[in-house]
Design a protein around this motif. Sequence first.
Motif, PDB file in Angstrom:
ATOM      1  N   VAL A 113      65.838  63.292 -93.965  1.00  0.00           N
ATOM      2  CA  VAL A 113      66.049  61.870 -94.400  1.00  0.00           C
ATOM      3  C   VAL A 113      64.996  61.037 -94.174  1.00  0.00           C
ATOM      4  O   VAL A 113      65.041  60.884 -92.866  1.00  0.00           O
ATOM      5  CB  VAL A 113      67.499  61.589 -94.429  1.00  0.00           C
ATOM      6  N   PRO A 114      64.501  59.987 -95.151  1.00  0.00           N
ATOM      7  CA  PRO A 114      63.507  59.124 -94.764  1.00  0.00           C
ATOM      8  C   PRO A 114      64.268  58.236 -93.595  1.00  0.00           C
ATOM      9  O   PRO A 114      65.278  57.768 -93.506  1.00  0.00           O
ATOM     10  CB  PRO A 114      63.044  58.516 -95.866  1.00  0.00           C
ATOM     11  N   THR A 115      63.059  57.550 -92.908  1.00  0.00           N
ATOM     12  CA  THR A 115      63.662  56.698 -91.887  1.00  0.00           C
ATOM     13  C   THR A 115      63.284  55.297 -92.314  1.00  0.00           C
ATOM     14  O   THR A 115      62.972  55.127 -93.490  1.00  0.00           O
ATOM     15  CB  THR A 115      62.367  56.858 -90.390  1.00  0.00           C
ATOM     16  N   ALA A 116      63.946  54.322 -91.421  1.00  0.00           N
ATOM     17  CA  ALA A 116      63.813  52.897 -92.122  1.00  0.00           C
ATOM     18  C   ALA A 116      62.591  52.526 -92.378  1.00  0.00           C
ATOM     19  O   ALA A 116      62.204  51.518 -93.343  1.00  0.00           O
ATOM     20  CB  ALA A 116      64.318  51.846 -91.014  1.00  0.00           C
ATOM     21  N   THR A 117      61.634  53.124 -91.674  1.00  0.00           N
ATOM     22  CA  THR A 117      60.029  52.593 -91.804  1.00  0.00           C
ATOM     23  C   THR A 117      59.588  52.899 -93.340  1.00  0.00           C
ATOM     24  O   THR A 117      58.949  52.295 -93.874  1.00  0.00           O
ATOM     25  CB  THR A 117      59.093  53.320 -90.615  1.00  0.00           C
ATOM     26  N   ASN A 118      59.813  54.352 -93.541  1.00  0.00           N
ATOM     27  CA  ASN A 118      59.554  54.859 -94.928  1.00  0.00           C
ATOM     28  C   ASN A 118      60.375  53.816 -95.980  1.00  0.00           C
ATOM     29  O   ASN A 118      59.444  53.474 -96.903  1.00  0.00           O
ATOM     30  CB  ASN A 118      60.176  56.190 -94.961  1.00  0.00           C
ATOM     31  N   CYS A 119      61.596  53.311 -95.898  1.00  0.00           N
ATOM     32  CA  CYS A 119      62.073  52.508 -96.855  1.00  0.00           C
ATOM     33  C   CYS A 119      61.114  51.053 -96.799  1.00  0.00           C
ATOM     34  O   CYS A 119      60.936  50.754 -98.086  1.00  0.00           O
ATOM     35  CB  CYS A 119      63.472  52.119 -96.602  1.00  0.00           C
TER      36      CYS A 119
ATOM     37  N   LYS B 182      69.718  44.695 -94.426  1.00  0.00           N
ATOM     38  CA  LYS B 182      70.574  45.686 -93.377  1.00  0.00           C
ATOM     39  C   LYS B 182      69.103  46.733 -92.853  1.00  0.00           C
ATOM     40  O   LYS B 182      69.299  47.108 -91.744  1.00  0.00           O
ATOM     41  CB  LYS B 182      71.281  46.580 -94.121  1.00  0.00           C
ATOM     42  N   ILE B 183      68.697  47.181 -93.783  1.00  0.00           N
ATOM     43  CA  ILE B 183      67.357  48.144 -93.374  1.00  0.00           C
ATOM     44  C   ILE B 183      66.226  47.550 -92.461  1.00  0.00           C
ATOM     45  O   ILE B 183      65.946  47.883 -91.523  1.00  0.00           O
ATOM     46  CB  ILE B 183      66.503  48.487 -94.423  1.00  0.00           C
ATOM     47  N   LYS B 184      66.099  46.183 -92.706  1.00  0.00           N
ATOM     48  CA  LYS B 184      65.108  45.414 -92.012  1.00  0.00           C
ATOM     49  C   LYS B 184      65.937  45.226 -90.446  1.00  0.00           C
ATOM     50  O   LYS B 184      65.101  45.302 -89.305  1.00  0.00           O
ATOM     51  CB  LYS B 184      64.697  44.243 -92.653  1.00  0.00           C
ATOM     52  N   ALA B 185      67.039  45.003 -90.486  1.00  0.00           N
ATOM     53  CA  ALA B 185      67.678  44.651 -89.203  1.00  0.00           C
ATOM     54  C   ALA B 185      67.917  45.921 -88.537  1.00  0.00           C
ATOM     55  O   ALA B 185      67.445  45.965 -87.166  1.00  0.00           O
ATOM     56  CB  ALA B 185      69.265  44.166 -89.499  1.00  0.00           C
ATOM     57  N   ALA B 186      67.927  47.099 -89.140  1.00  0.00           N
ATOM     58  CA  ALA B 186      67.955  48.185 -88.234  1.00  0.00           C
ATOM     59  C   ALA B 186      66.694  48.616 -87.611  1.00  0.00           C
ATOM     60  O   ALA B 186      66.390  48.956 -86.248  1.00  0.00           O
ATOM     61  CB  ALA B 186      68.473  49.591 -89.157  1.00  0.00           C
ATOM     62  N   LEU B 187      65.457  48.222 -88.308  1.00  0.00           N
ATOM     63  CA  LEU B 187      64.217  48.522 -87.997  1.00  0.00           C
ATOM     64  C   LEU B 187      63.658  47.542 -86.604  1.00  0.00           C
ATOM     65  O   LEU B 187      63.426  47.905 -85.634  1.00  0.00           O
ATOM     66  CB  LEU B 187      63.159  48.304 -88.999  1.00  0.00           C
TER      67      LEU B 187
ATOM     68  N   PRO C 166      68.745  53.574 -85.587  1.00  0.00           N
ATOM     69  CA  PRO C 166      68.478  54.287 -86.941  1.00  0.00           C
ATOM     70  C   PRO C 166      69.612  54.072 -87.673  1.00  0.00           C
ATOM     71  O   PRO C 166      70.597  53.510 -87.437  1.00  0.00           O
ATOM     72  CB  PRO C 166      68.512  56.094 -86.251  1.00  0.00           C
ATOM     73  N   ILE C 167      69.347  54.200 -89.089  1.00  0.00           N
ATOM     74  CA  ILE C 167      70.539  53.922 -90.114  1.00  0.00           C
ATOM     75  C   ILE C 167      71.386  55.341 -90.213  1.00  0.00           C
ATOM     76  O   ILE C 167      70.913  56.377 -90.025  1.00  0.00           O
ATOM     77  CB  ILE C 167      69.801  53.942 -91.500  1.00  0.00           C
ATOM     78  N   GLU C 168      72.457  55.061 -89.795  1.00  0.00           N
ATOM     79  CA  GLU C 168      73.640  56.144 -89.481  1.00  0.00           C
ATOM     80  C   GLU C 168      74.260  56.836 -90.630  1.00  0.00           C
ATOM     81  O   GLU C 168      75.317  56.583 -91.240  1.00  0.00           O
ATOM     82  CB  GLU C 168      74.765  55.678 -88.691  1.00  0.00           C
ATOM     83  N   TRP C 169      73.293  57.495 -91.644  1.00  0.00           N
ATOM     84  CA  TRP C 169      73.607  57.852 -92.783  1.00  0.00           C
ATOM     85  C   TRP C 169      74.661  59.145 -92.425  1.00  0.00           C
ATOM     86  O   TRP C 169      74.628  59.756 -91.585  1.00  0.00           O
ATOM     87  CB  TRP C 169      72.527  58.831 -93.505  1.00  0.00           C
ATOM     88  N   VAL C 170      75.777  59.213 -93.574  1.00  0.00           N
ATOM     89  CA  VAL C 170      76.917  60.063 -93.219  1.00  0.00           C
ATOM     90  C   VAL C 170      76.373  61.261 -93.885  1.00  0.00           C
ATOM     91  O   VAL C 170      76.109  61.347 -95.182  1.00  0.00           O
ATOM     92  CB  VAL C 170      78.095  59.505 -93.902  1.00  0.00           C
ATOM     93  N   LYS C 171      76.513  62.390 -93.208  1.00  0.00           N
ATOM     94  CA  LYS C 171      76.114  63.839 -93.877  1.00  0.00           C
ATOM     95  C   LYS C 171      77.037  64.208 -94.851  1.00  0.00           C
ATOM     96  O   LYS C 171      78.411  63.957 -94.862  1.00  0.00           O
ATOM     97  CB  LYS C 171      76.080  64.820 -92.790  1.00  0.00           C
ATOM     98  N   VAL C 172      76.441  64.725 -95.901  1.00  0.00           N
ATOM     99  CA  VAL C 172      77.272  65.247 -97.101  1.00  0.00           C
ATOM    100  C   VAL C 172      77.316  66.707 -97.040  1.00  0.00           C
ATOM    101  O   VAL C 172      78.349  67.072 -96.799  1.00  0.00           O
ATOM    102  CB  VAL C 172      76.501  64.753 -98.517  1.00  0.00           C
TER     103      VAL C 172
END
Length: 195
Positions: free
Chosen positions: A72-78, A94-99, A104-110
């Motif tokens: 899954v792409p990182t915040a930098t990629n976004c 929110k992405i910028k704040a994580a960076l 890391p952005i805590e994506w929930v695994k599907v």
Amino acid sequence: MNLRTLKIISILVTVIGAIVIWQNGIFRQFGDQSGYEPIQPINFSHKIHAGDNKINCTFCHSSADESAVAGVPTATNCMNCHSQVLKDSPEILKIKAALDNNQPIEWVKVNDVPDHVVFNHSRHVTAGVNCNTCHGPVETMARVSQFSTFTMGSCIDCHRRHQGVVLDAGGNPQFAAENTPNRLNAPTDCAACHH
Ligand code: HEC
Ligand code: HEC
Ligand code: HEC
Ligand code: HEC
Ligand code: HEC
């Protein structure tokens, strides 16, 4: 209340009960998580990215053809795009704040198969199985949900359909004679999927 009304009520209760049970999936195969659609920390839409803007799946999931995980792409990629595109939107902030906080952005695994199962993207992708065959029409999903059941039975079913075949342009298995190049033989022995 007479007997007839009672009978009608009891039939209604049974029918409604059966519908509720069916909808909640009690009759589903054990281990079937299809339809699981968790809320994500950032309201990321595949429909906007892969659908409307036609960004390729492997642009973001770049390791799908060469490793076990698609990634899954990182915040930098976004932020490669979002330092320009919609940079003041609350979701992008929110992405910028994580960076900025180095988190890391805590994506929930599907999709998640148990740890005792060996699953590797690269062999499937290089064999020519499309992402959509397993993940469904992701480019139409505002939020990703699990499309396949990924029970043991469903993996083995597909493997049986991929023995002694090659895939045509649409990814459909076609019978192929013994020495045909790229002839597939998906394994059904226990040790292939369980180590
Ligand atoms: C712009 C980047 C981007 C593109 C393009 C993209 N994805 Fe994703 N994908 C993500 C992000 C971020 C997540 C994690 C958040 C989520 O689940 O929505 C994700 C999650 C997923 C998941 C669920 C992962 C899990 O936890 O099981 C699947 C399946 C998936 N993508 C498939 C696809 C397919 C198929 C395509 C092409 C049709 C695609 N993606 C295109 C960024 C992208
Ligand atoms: C290749 C460029 C590109 C990349 C990489 C990209 N996006 Fe986007 N994103 C877009 C475009 C284009 C839009 C739609 C812009 C519009 O509607 O004007 C968008 C829209 C969004 C929106 C909707 C914002 C809103 O306020 O409506 C969110 C949220 C978003 N992206 C999150 C992400 C996340 C998270 C990642 C990294 C996993 C990511 N994007 C990676 C191009 C990109
Ligand atoms: C043969 C079926 C199959 C195909 C084809 C497939 N996937 Fe998956 N995918 C899965 C399974 C099963 C999982 C769960 C893996 C796990 O839990 O270890 C998964 C998980 C994922 C995830 C979550 C992160 C990860 O790698 O575990 C992403 C993202 C993803 N797939 C994207 C894709 C993309 C993009 C493609 C096409 C390039 C693709 N998948 C092709 C079955 C498939
Ligand atoms: C849509 C069809 C399809 C589904 C669904 C599918 N597979 Fe496969 N699988 C294949 C094909 C095609 C191959 C490649 C066969 C070859 O190389 O000859 C393969 C190969 C494999 C291999 C051997 C190659 C390797 O990566 O080591 C394993 C292990 C495997 N699959 C596990 C799984 C598991 C576990 C699941 C369920 C979670 C699954 N597969 C679901 C079609 C599928
Ligand atoms: C193509 C891949 C594949 C093959 C071949 C395969 N399995 Fe599985 N197996 C899975 C997957 C995926 C799961 C987890 C999902 C589930 O429980 O249905 C699983 C789950 C299991 C479980 C745990 C069930 C539970 O209660 O959680 C056992 C035990 C098992 N397999 C034994 C076997 C045996 C014995 C064989 C050989 C006859 C075999 N498997 C062949 C994919 C495979």
